[in-house]
Each structure stands twice: as C-alpha cells, then as structure tokens.
Design a protein around this motif. Structure first.
Motif, PDB file in Angstrom:
ATOM      1  N   CYS A 155       0.805  -1.232   0.000  1.00  0.00           N
ATOM      2  CA  CYS A 155       0.000   0.000   0.000  1.00  0.00           C
ATOM      3  C   CYS A 155       0.835   1.277   0.000  1.00  0.00           C
ATOM      4  O   CYS A 155       0.400   2.300  -0.531  1.00  0.00           O
ATOM      5  CB  CYS A 155      -0.933   0.017   1.212  1.00  0.00           C
ATOM      6  SG  CYS A 155      -2.073  -1.375   1.286  1.00  0.00           S
ATOM      7  N   ILE A 156       2.012   1.240   0.610  1.00  0.00           N
ATOM      8  CA  ILE A 156       2.831   2.442   0.754  1.00  0.00           C
ATOM      9  C   ILE A 156       4.138   2.250   0.003  1.00  0.00           C
ATOM     10  O   ILE A 156       4.867   1.281   0.243  1.00  0.00           O
ATOM     11  CB  ILE A 156       3.143   2.744   2.237  1.00  0.00           C
ATOM     12  CG1 ILE A 156       1.864   2.723   3.073  1.00  0.00           C
ATOM     13  CG2 ILE A 156       3.861   4.080   2.368  1.00  0.00           C
ATOM     14  CD1 ILE A 156       0.881   3.816   2.738  1.00  0.00           C
ATOM     15  N   LYS A 157       4.429   3.152  -0.918  1.00  0.00           N
ATOM     16  CA  LYS A 157       5.679   3.089  -1.668  1.00  0.00           C
ATOM     17  C   LYS A 157       6.712   3.954  -0.957  1.00  0.00           C
ATOM     18  O   LYS A 157       6.770   5.168  -1.132  1.00  0.00           O
ATOM     19  CB  LYS A 157       5.473   3.564  -3.114  1.00  0.00           C
ATOM     20  CG  LYS A 157       4.402   2.766  -3.857  1.00  0.00           C
ATOM     21  CD  LYS A 157       4.671   1.259  -3.800  1.00  0.00           C
ATOM     22  CE  LYS A 157       3.565   0.463  -4.451  1.00  0.00           C
ATOM     23  NZ  LYS A 157       3.742  -0.981  -4.293  1.00  0.00           N
ATOM     24  N   ASP A 158       7.484   3.322  -0.101  1.00  0.00           N
ATOM     25  CA  ASP A 158       8.450   4.017   0.767  1.00  0.00           C
ATOM     26  C   ASP A 158       9.800   3.325   0.635  1.00  0.00           C
ATOM     27  O   ASP A 158      10.134   2.418   1.396  1.00  0.00           O
ATOM     28  CB  ASP A 158       7.939   3.989   2.214  1.00  0.00           C
ATOM     29  CG  ASP A 158       8.962   4.500   3.208  1.00  0.00           C
ATOM     30  OD1 ASP A 158       9.793   5.339   2.822  1.00  0.00           O
ATOM     31  OD2 ASP A 158       8.926   4.057   4.373  1.00  0.00           O
ATOM     32  N   ARG A 159      10.576   3.743  -0.335  1.00  0.00           N
ATOM     33  CA  ARG A 159      11.855   3.079  -0.599  1.00  0.00           C
ATOM     34  C   ARG A 159      12.855   3.282   0.544  1.00  0.00           C
ATOM     35  O   ARG A 159      13.661   2.415   0.835  1.00  0.00           O
ATOM     36  CB  ARG A 159      12.447   3.612  -1.903  1.00  0.00           C
ATOM     37  CG  ARG A 159      11.616   3.260  -3.140  1.00  0.00           C
ATOM     38  CD  ARG A 159      12.263   3.809  -4.398  1.00  0.00           C
ATOM     39  NE  ARG A 159      11.481   3.468  -5.586  1.00  0.00           N
ATOM     40  CZ  ARG A 159      11.804   3.865  -6.816  1.00  0.00           C
ATOM     41  NH1 ARG A 159      12.889   4.603  -7.009  1.00  0.00           N
ATOM     42  NH2 ARG A 159      11.036   3.523  -7.834  1.00  0.00           N
ATOM     43  N   SER A 160      12.815   4.458   1.182  1.00  0.00           N
ATOM     44  CA  SER A 160      13.782   4.753   2.246  1.00  0.00           C
ATOM     45  C   SER A 160      13.448   4.024   3.545  1.00  0.00           C
ATOM     46  O   SER A 160      14.326   3.715   4.335  1.00  0.00           O
ATOM     47  CB  SER A 160      13.829   6.255   2.513  1.00  0.00           C
ATOM     48  OG  SER A 160      12.587   6.704   3.048  1.00  0.00           O
ATOM     49  N   GLY A 161      12.168   3.771   3.792  1.00  0.00           N
ATOM     50  CA  GLY A 161      11.749   3.121   5.039  1.00  0.00           C
ATOM     51  C   GLY A 161      11.725   4.046   6.235  1.00  0.00           C
ATOM     52  O   GLY A 161      11.505   3.604   7.365  1.00  0.00           O
ATOM     53  N   LEU A 162      11.903   5.362   6.020  1.00  0.00           N
ATOM     54  CA  LEU A 162      11.989   6.309   7.133  1.00  0.00           C
ATOM     55  C   LEU A 162      10.639   6.535   7.814  1.00  0.00           C
ATOM     56  O   LEU A 162      10.582   6.900   8.989  1.00  0.00           O
ATOM     57  CB  LEU A 162      12.552   7.647   6.645  1.00  0.00           C
ATOM     58  CG  LEU A 162      13.984   7.614   6.106  1.00  0.00           C
ATOM     59  CD1 LEU A 162      14.389   8.979   5.554  1.00  0.00           C
ATOM     60  CD2 LEU A 162      14.956   7.192   7.209  1.00  0.00           C
ATOM     61  N   ILE A 163       9.550   6.353   7.072  1.00  0.00           N
ATOM     62  CA  ILE A 163       8.235   6.654   7.633  1.00  0.00           C
ATOM     63  C   ILE A 163       7.483   5.387   8.033  1.00  0.00           C
ATOM     64  O   ILE A 163       6.367   5.456   8.549  1.00  0.00           O
ATOM     65  CB  ILE A 163       7.380   7.454   6.630  1.00  0.00           C
ATOM     66  CG1 ILE A 163       7.261   6.682   5.309  1.00  0.00           C
ATOM     67  CG2 ILE A 163       7.956   8.829   6.402  1.00  0.00           C
ATOM     68  CD1 ILE A 163       6.378   7.367   4.281  1.00  0.00           C
ATOM     69  N   LYS A 164       8.080   4.251   7.819  1.00  0.00           N
ATOM     70  CA  LYS A 164       7.387   2.979   8.036  1.00  0.00           C
ATOM     71  C   LYS A 164       6.963   2.801   9.487  1.00  0.00           C
ATOM     72  O   LYS A 164       5.824   2.395   9.776  1.00  0.00           O
ATOM     73  CB  LYS A 164       8.291   1.824   7.609  1.00  0.00           C
ATOM     74  CG  LYS A 164       7.627   0.456   7.730  1.00  0.00           C
ATOM     75  CD  LYS A 164       8.551  -0.616   7.169  1.00  0.00           C
ATOM     76  CE  LYS A 164       7.881  -1.982   7.215  1.00  0.00           C
ATOM     77  NZ  LYS A 164       8.733  -3.025   6.616  1.00  0.00           N
ATOM     78  N   LYS A 165       7.837   3.107  10.409  1.00  0.00           N
ATOM     79  CA  LYS A 165       7.549   2.880  11.827  1.00  0.00           C
ATOM     80  C   LYS A 165       6.328   3.674  12.282  1.00  0.00           C
ATOM     81  O   LYS A 165       5.448   3.138  12.967  1.00  0.00           O
ATOM     82  CB  LYS A 165       8.764   3.258  12.672  1.00  0.00           C
ATOM     83  CG  LYS A 165       8.584   2.981  14.153  1.00  0.00           C
ATOM     84  CD  LYS A 165       9.851   3.310  14.931  1.00  0.00           C
ATOM     85  CE  LYS A 165       9.675   3.038  16.411  1.00  0.00           C
ATOM     86  NZ  LYS A 165      10.914   3.359  17.180  1.00  0.00           N
ATOM     87  N   SER A 166       6.251   4.952  11.894  1.00  0.00           N
ATOM     88  CA  SER A 166       5.126   5.780  12.329  1.00  0.00           C
ATOM     89  C   SER A 166       3.820   5.347  11.673  1.00  0.00           C
ATOM     90  O   SER A 166       2.759   5.373  12.307  1.00  0.00           O
ATOM     91  CB  SER A 166       5.408   7.257  12.015  1.00  0.00           C
ATOM     92  OG  SER A 166       5.501   7.469  10.617  1.00  0.00           O
ATOM     93  N   PHE A 167       3.875   4.906  10.408  1.00  0.00           N
ATOM     94  CA  PHE A 167       2.667   4.456   9.722  1.00  0.00           C
ATOM     95  C   PHE A 167       2.139   3.154  10.334  1.00  0.00           C
ATOM     96  O   PHE A 167       0.944   2.991  10.525  1.00  0.00           O
ATOM     97  CB  PHE A 167       2.943   4.260   8.232  1.00  0.00           C
ATOM     98  CG  PHE A 167       2.977   5.549   7.452  1.00  0.00           C
ATOM     99  CD1 PHE A 167       3.089   6.766   8.107  1.00  0.00           C
ATOM    100  CD2 PHE A 167       2.902   5.553   6.074  1.00  0.00           C
ATOM    101  CE1 PHE A 167       3.122   7.955   7.397  1.00  0.00           C
ATOM    102  CE2 PHE A 167       2.930   6.738   5.354  1.00  0.00           C
ATOM    103  CZ  PHE A 167       3.046   7.947   6.020  1.00  0.00           C
ATOM    104  N   LEU A 168       3.048   2.228  10.630  1.00  0.00           N
ATOM    105  CA  LEU A 168       2.626   0.976  11.260  1.00  0.00           C
ATOM    106  C   LEU A 168       2.055   1.228  12.655  1.00  0.00           C
ATOM    107  O   LEU A 168       1.129   0.536  13.091  1.00  0.00           O
ATOM    108  CB  LEU A 168       3.798   0.000  11.347  1.00  0.00           C
ATOM    109  CG  LEU A 168       4.255  -0.623  10.030  1.00  0.00           C
ATOM    110  CD1 LEU A 168       5.449  -1.535  10.261  1.00  0.00           C
ATOM    111  CD2 LEU A 168       3.130  -1.401   9.359  1.00  0.00           C
TER     112      LEU A 168
END
Length: 296
Positions: free
Chosen positions: A68-81
């Motif tokens: 669902c989320i195209k986040d290549r850097s992974g910097l925002i993954k923690k907050s979204f999860l």
C-alpha cells in the motif's frame, strides 16, 4: 476524495502523492486521507487477525505496508505501522463492546460475531478478553486514562498539519493585512481552502455565506461572533510568531557556540606554533579534526 475512493483507485494502479515537513510528518490535504486509509487497513481483520494479544505479535504487517505504501527509504514505516496498530487495537475493543454480551451463551456470542471475522478467531478473542489477567489489564488502562490532564482537542487533524496551516496564515497576513478581516477570501480561506457549502469557517453553526458576505448596511450576524473569530485569528498569529522567535533564538545560540569553539581552536593552534613551531603530526591531525567538526 473519500477513503473508499482512494483505496479503490489504488487497486487500479493510481497513487496518492504525500507531502512531508522537515520532521517527516505528513502535511497537506493528503494527510487526512492517509489517516483514514491507515485506520481502514488497521481495522481490516482479514489482513491483520484479531486473535493476537498485541499488535507486536501480529504477522503480515510488512507485506501489507509494502503493498500500500511506496516508501523506498523506510523512514516513515515505523510511524505508519504505529497508526495502523492503534486502529487495530481500538477497533477490536469497540467490536467486543458492541457484539459480545455476557448474558448470552458462548454459542450465541459466536453466532453474533462481526462480519468478516472467522468463527475460531472470534472465539479466541472472546476467551482472551474474559481472561482475569486481561480484565485486570483493561481496568488498569481505564484508570490510567482518567489520570490524563490534557487531551488532544484538534479533532482528526494532526498537530503537524495544524502547525503548517498556522504558518501559512501568518505568511498570507504578512503580505496583505486586509486578509485578517473576515471575508470570502480572508487568510483562513486562502490557507485552508474552500469551505463546505453553506458554512463560514470559524463562525460555527448558524451564519451562512449569503448572510455574512452579502452587501448590507445592517449586519445580520452577531458582532460578538465576528470579534471572537478575529480574536482567534490573532491568537493563531501570535502562536506562529512565538514559534518563529524560539527557532531563531536556537539558531543564534548554535551560531554563537560555533564561533566560540572556532576562537578556542585558533588560540590553541597559535599557542602550539609559538611553543613548538609546526605542531607534531598527531597534534596537527587533532586540530584538523576539530576544524572539520567546527565547520559542520
């Protein structure tokens, strides 16, 4: 665009571009849409099973996120999860309160399970919630919430979005002071966009655009409401100004500290050269290291 429309479009290959501030917080109109999508994903128990004791134990989070989320850097993954996990936890609490009744038998409660949740998953969840240890934990959490002195009263809008809007209002009013006066094109309208039909932003229920903005010698709106709106705008402007001053003070303090460090380094270098001529290689390397750190 509604959350349902956005999710349907994503299935067809369409993407929603998000805008972030310097702290990697989502801002702009897309932020509200994203919040709704993350909430819908977290409460989808076909993706994240209800039969787990905590969000940390739920499997499949990485797969759903990457789909669902195209986040290549992974910097925002923690907050979204984290946002999805909050929705997962809150929604299953509401489902238990609305679908489970202690006066029913287990079989009756299983028959009344929420749509989309397998029977065995709902049975596990009922037994988990009725466990004495779980009941004690829920009771303690309720007591802890009562101790909170302050709560977020900004509705669904995040603090990051509210801060950006305040700054935008301030910038608009600096360019044109007339935008502080309530009108169809005031600073609020320019910063926040067009209001819903029949409403006037900042005036609450009652006043309509046709009443408030049509030419008339006799105002049809309570003047106290207009003054209250003006007061709120002034408070917003004052808050933005205060934030800018704080930021400027921090920048000045860092600059002064940097100058002080450079002066000390210059004096040390001078003293070494006076005593020893050219400093030894190890001392020279340490001075060069200080110079590099001082310039960052």
């Amino acid at each position: 665009m509604s959350v349902r429309e956005a999710m349907e479009r994503s299935l067809n290959g369409s993407k929603i571009i998000l805008r972030f501030n310097e702290e990697l917080q989502v801002v702009g109109d897309g932020a509200g849409l994203l919040s709704g999508i993350l909430g819908a994903l977290g409460s989808d128990y076909s993706k994240f099973p209800i039969c787990e004791k905590s969000w940390a134990k739920v499997r499949g989070k990485d797969r759903v996120y990457d789909d669902c989320i195209k986040d290549r850097s992974g910097l925002i993954k923690k907050s979204f999860l984290k946002q999805m996990g909050k929705s997962w936890k809150n929604t299953r609490g509401r489902l238990f309160d609305s679908h489970y009744k202690p006066t029913r038998t287990l079989e009756q409660n299983l028959e009344q399970r929420p749509k989309g949740i397998p029977r065995e998953h709902w049975k596990w969840f009922i037994e988990y919630r009725n466990d004495p240890a779980t009941k004690a934990k829920c009771k303690q959490n309720a007591l802890n919430r009562k101790k909170q002195l302050y709560t977020h009263t900004g509705g669904s809008k995040s603090l990051a979005r509210a801060r950006e809007e305040k700054e935008k209002i301030y910038e608009i009013e600096q360019l044109d002071e007339s935008t502080r006066i309530l009108s169809e094109n005031d600073s609020l309208a320019q910063a926040l966009g067009k209001e819903h039909p029949g409403r006037v932003r900042g005036m609450g229920h009652g006043p309509t655009p046709s009443q408030l903005f049509r030419p008339s010698l006799q105002p049809l709106v309570d003047r106290a409401q207009v003054e209250e709106t003006q007061r709120m705008l002034c408070e917003l402007q004052a808050e933005v100004t205060t934030e800018k001053l704080k930021r400027k003070a921090m920048e000045d303090e860092l600059a002064a500290e940097k100058n002080k460090r450079q002066e000390i380094e210059s004096v040390l270098s001078y003293l070494v050269k006076q005593q020893c001529g050219e400093p030894p290689p190890d001392i020279a390397a340490r001075i060069n290291s200080l110079d590099r750190h001082g310039g960052t």
